[in-house]
Write a protein that holds these residues in place. Structure first.
Motif, mmCIF file in Angstrom:
data_model
loop_
_atom_site.group_PDB
_atom_site.id
_atom_site.type_symbol
_atom_site.label_atom_id
_atom_site.label_comp_id
_atom_site.label_asym_id
_atom_site.label_seq_id
_atom_site.Cartn_x
_atom_site.Cartn_y
_atom_site.Cartn_z
ATOM 1 N N SER A 62 -10.218 33.422 3.614
ATOM 2 C CA SER A 62 -11.050 32.212 3.774
ATOM 3 C C SER A 62 -10.617 31.128 2.788
ATOM 4 C CB SER A 62 -12.545 32.540 3.637
ATOM 5 O OG SER A 62 -12.954 33.446 4.630
ATOM 6 N N ASN A 85 -6.345 33.439 9.718
ATOM 7 C CA ASN A 85 -5.853 32.732 10.909
ATOM 8 C C ASN A 85 -6.675 31.483 11.213
ATOM 9 O OD1 ASN A 85 -8.113 33.917 11.901
ATOM 10 N ND2 ASN A 85 -7.150 34.907 13.662
ATOM 11 N N MET A 89 -9.842 26.966 7.094
ATOM 12 C CA MET A 89 -10.106 27.749 5.874
ATOM 13 C C MET A 89 -8.924 27.617 4.910
ATOM 14 S SD MET A 89 -12.987 29.400 5.785
ATOM 15 C CE MET A 89 -14.242 30.136 6.826
ATOM 16 N N ALA A 109 -1.832 33.396 9.728
ATOM 17 C CA ALA A 109 -1.393 34.357 10.751
ATOM 18 C C ALA A 109 -2.510 35.324 11.072
ATOM 19 C CB ALA A 109 -0.193 35.147 10.217
ATOM 20 N N PHE A 130 -14.933 41.637 11.868
ATOM 21 C CA PHE A 130 -14.579 40.683 12.927
ATOM 22 C C PHE A 130 -13.393 41.157 13.773
ATOM 23 C CE2 PHE A 130 -16.873 38.013 9.858
ATOM 24 C CZ PHE A 130 -17.810 37.444 10.713
HETATM 25 C C1 LIG Z 1 -16.327 36.418 6.447
HETATM 26 S S1 LIG Z 1 -14.828 35.671 6.236
HETATM 27 C C2 LIG Z 1 -14.146 36.443 4.775
HETATM 28 C C3 LIG Z 1 -14.719 36.001 3.475
HETATM 29 C C4 LIG Z 1 -13.741 36.092 2.308
HETATM 30 N N1 LIG Z 1 -13.067 37.365 2.278
HETATM 31 C C5 LIG Z 1 -14.456 35.837 0.995
HETATM 32 O O1 LIG Z 1 -14.947 36.785 0.362
HETATM 33 O O2 LIG Z 1 -14.579 34.656 0.623
HETATM 34 C C6 LIG Z 1 -13.729 36.328 7.432
HETATM 35 C C7 LIG Z 1 -12.378 35.613 7.449
HETATM 36 O O3 LIG Z 1 -11.478 36.405 8.211
HETATM 37 C C8 LIG Z 1 -10.667 35.543 9.004
HETATM 38 N N2 LIG Z 1 -10.220 36.339 10.162
HETATM 39 C C9 LIG Z 1 -10.988 36.939 11.106
HETATM 40 N N3 LIG Z 1 -10.207 37.602 11.989
HETATM 41 C C10 LIG Z 1 -8.921 37.405 11.597
HETATM 42 C C11 LIG Z 1 -7.656 37.829 12.101
HETATM 43 N N4 LIG Z 1 -7.561 38.586 13.197
HETATM 44 N N5 LIG Z 1 -6.536 37.445 11.441
HETATM 45 C C12 LIG Z 1 -6.611 36.671 10.332
HETATM 46 N N6 LIG Z 1 -7.792 36.255 9.794
HETATM 47 C C13 LIG Z 1 -8.929 36.610 10.417
HETATM 48 C C14 LIG Z 1 -11.584 34.381 9.360
HETATM 49 O O4 LIG Z 1 -10.862 33.216 9.710
HETATM 50 C C15 LIG Z 1 -12.416 34.236 8.082
HETATM 51 O O5 LIG Z 1 -11.882 33.264 7.213
#
Ligand SMILES: C[S@@+](CC[C@H](N)C(=O)[O-])C[C@H]1O[C@@H](n2cnc3c(N)ncnc32)[C@H](O)[C@@H]1O
Ligand SMILES: O=C(O)C(=O)C[C@]1(C(=O)O)C=C[C@@H](O)C=C1
Length: 236
Positions: A62, A85, A89, A109, A130
């Protein structure tokens, strides 16, 4: 900026788009109970394992807050890599890392498409939830394969209970928490709807089984508040 994303009626499923990214730090602080404490603990546990020039990946970084905090708290020089990705963010991550003078390689990515090489630590807070279940097991296996021996994987997840009564009570308790953070019942129900089939939580036991099935020798819960948990897994 204050999170007002779900004050209006939703028109689509939850996405990490520009609107969410612009308020994300506030959203996370007000939506994940004890987020800062969970982050502090992840970093302290991680630092005990890390040595000079170790490679650290944050999957779903993020706005890079965890990597920035890690670099502030660990005494060693680290090679920090954040993967996400969501371009919105990562734009914010780049600005924040620049402002704090922290060197982070940011990769735009899908987590499935990146090769993680020789990692000592892989972090992933509130991201696996997710990833579609079948893909999730594959990703965890890839995480295991990419870690050095004695490498660690620290991750946090929203969790459910296998007991339906306790599950309902946990959800109620969580929504009470959201109200104390200033979210209205309308915002809470809009977000709940938007996250349906997007955020897919496992039980604490399912998470641990997935980790051990991937090959990790040990998995422990280091923090839990009702339906939010932080795990540490060790590769021997
Ligand atoms: C809830 S946020 C994570 C929060 C972060 N780890 C923190 O503590 O600040 C989930 C993140 O995962 C990324 N994300 C979700 N699925 C993804 C994927 N398949 N590949 C890359 N990033 C992904 C989203 O864009 C998002 O920024
Ligand atoms: O489940 C919810 O209602 C949440 O708001 C939790 C949660 C998360 O766990 O990631 C969901 C989406 C946002 O990334 C911030 C918080």
């Amino acid at each position: 900026m204050v999170d007002k994303v779900f004050k209006k009626s939703i028109t689509k499923q939850f996405e990490f788009d520009e609107e969410v990214a612009s308020v994300f730090d506030d959203m996370l602080n007000r939506s994940v109970p004890f987020y800062k404490e969970m982050q502090r603990l992840s970093i302290n546990f991680a630092c005990n394992f890390l040595e000079e020039n170790d490679k650290v990946y944050d999957l779903g970084c993020s706005t890079a807050s965890t990597l920035i905090e890690l670099s502030k708290h660990c005494k060693n020089n680290l090679k920090l890599i954040g993967i996400d990705n969501s371009s919105a963010m990562l734009d914010n991550a780049a600005k924040k890392a620049g402002a704090f003078g922290v060197d982070i390689e940011l990769i735009n990515a899908d987590l499935h498409d990146v090769t993680y090489e020789n990692a000592k630590l892989i972090l992933s807070n509130y991201t696996l939830q997710f990833i579609r279940p079948l893909q999730r097991e594959k990703l965890v296996k890839k995480i295991y394969d990419s870690l050095q021996n004695n490498g660690i994987f620290i991750f946090s997840e929203k969790v459910i209970s296998s007991n339906s009564t306790l599950n309902k009570q946990s959800i109620d308790e969580y929504y009470e928490f959201k109200k104390t953070q200033g979210y209205s019942e309308f915002e809470i129900s809009q977000k709940r709807e938007a996250l349906e089939n997007v955020l897919i939580p496992y039980t604490e036991e399912e998470n641990k089984k997935m980790i051990l099935d991937a090959g990790f020798s040990h998995c422990e819960t280091i923090f839990k508040w009702v339906n939010f948990a932080t795990f540490i897994a060790i590769k021997k």
